[in-house]
Design an enzyme around this catalytic site. Sequence first.
Site, PDB file in Angstrom:
ATOM      1  CD  GLU A  12      47.149  56.156  30.767  1.00  0.00           C
ATOM      2  OE1 GLU A  12      46.436  55.901  29.771  1.00  0.00           O
ATOM      3  OE2 GLU A  12      47.767  55.285  31.397  1.00  0.00           O
ATOM      4  CD  GLU A  53      43.034  51.903  30.894  1.00  0.00           C
ATOM      5  OE1 GLU A  53      44.205  52.354  30.920  1.00  0.00           O
ATOM      6  OE2 GLU A  53      42.293  51.993  29.907  1.00  0.00           O
ATOM      7  CE1 TYR A  64      52.021  61.771  49.211  1.00  0.00           C
ATOM      8  CE2 TYR A  64      50.097  61.715  50.624  1.00  0.00           C
ATOM      9  CZ  TYR A  64      51.464  61.608  50.458  1.00  0.00           C
ATOM     10  OH  TYR A  64      52.263  61.338  51.534  1.00  0.00           O
ATOM     11  CD  GLU A 114      41.660  59.385  29.283  1.00  0.00           C
ATOM     12  OE1 GLU A 114      42.219  58.266  29.405  1.00  0.00           O
ATOM     13  OE2 GLU A 114      40.806  59.628  28.420  1.00  0.00           O
ATOM     14  CD  GLU A 148      45.153  36.112  36.595  1.00  0.00           C
ATOM     15  OE1 GLU A 148      44.203  36.303  37.373  1.00  0.00           O
ATOM     16  OE2 GLU A 148      46.339  36.223  36.939  1.00  0.00           O
ATOM     17  CB  ILE A 149      43.175  37.495  29.862  1.00  0.00           C
ATOM     18  CG1 ILE A 149      44.318  38.106  29.062  1.00  0.00           C
ATOM     19  CG2 ILE A 149      41.834  37.774  29.203  1.00  0.00           C
ATOM     20  CD1 ILE A 149      44.485  37.517  27.681  1.00  0.00           C
ATOM     21  CG  HIS A 150      38.942  37.723  35.373  1.00  0.00           C
ATOM     22  ND1 HIS A 150      37.681  38.252  35.491  1.00  0.00           N
ATOM     23  CD2 HIS A 150      38.951  36.573  36.086  1.00  0.00           C
ATOM     24  CE1 HIS A 150      36.947  37.461  36.252  1.00  0.00           C
ATOM     25  NE2 HIS A 150      37.698  36.431  36.631  1.00  0.00           N
ATOM     26  CE  LYS A 163      42.961  46.986  32.209  1.00  0.00           C
ATOM     27  NZ  LYS A 163      44.074  46.440  31.435  1.00  0.00           N
ATOM     28  CG  ASP A 164      36.239  46.953  27.370  1.00  0.00           C
ATOM     29  OD1 ASP A 164      37.405  47.379  27.243  1.00  0.00           O
ATOM     30  OD2 ASP A 164      35.853  45.859  26.920  1.00  0.00           O
TER      31      ASP A 164
END
Length: 167
Positions: free
Chosen positions: A25, A73, A13, A66, A82-84, A91-92
């Site tokens: 990526e 992500e 896995y 990474e 949706e954007i939150h 993520k940032d």
Amino acid sequence: MSHPNSFGRAFVYAGEGIWTALASERNLRVHVTVALAIAAGGWLFALTAVEWMAVVLAFGLVMALELMNTAVEALADLASPEIHPLAKRAKDTAAGAVLVAAMAALALGLVVFVPRLPDFGHDFMVRWHQSPIAVLAVAVVLAVALGLLWGVVPRHGRTRRRPEPFR
């Protein structure tokens, strides 16, 4: 009690996760390509054991972060299609962790390699005379890595559509 093959399956896995991340990526492929180039440089410049340990740890940390960034992500996209603002923060922050490790690895690389640059031609010729086949093998590995990076060599999952990031 766990399944007798669960330990072995964990490796399978994990390998699938690494392979999937490499296929999807771009930044991970960049890090792998740079790591291969640094390994080739380390071989050419005959790094000491301590220098090898530092370089391997630095790139291992960058690649591990990474992979974690990729996981964060994916989870953020799953949890919040949706954007939150909290998903963006997660993520940032994960991307920032990769950046910090990459900058530290770059600093380490500069400390290890810059003092050796004036001797590059000599070191290359010494290695060439010791083993031209090994030098050619290093060149082939780097060519394949660059092919992966730039999309010349087919990658697993290339036809799959990657989810669009939201910001």
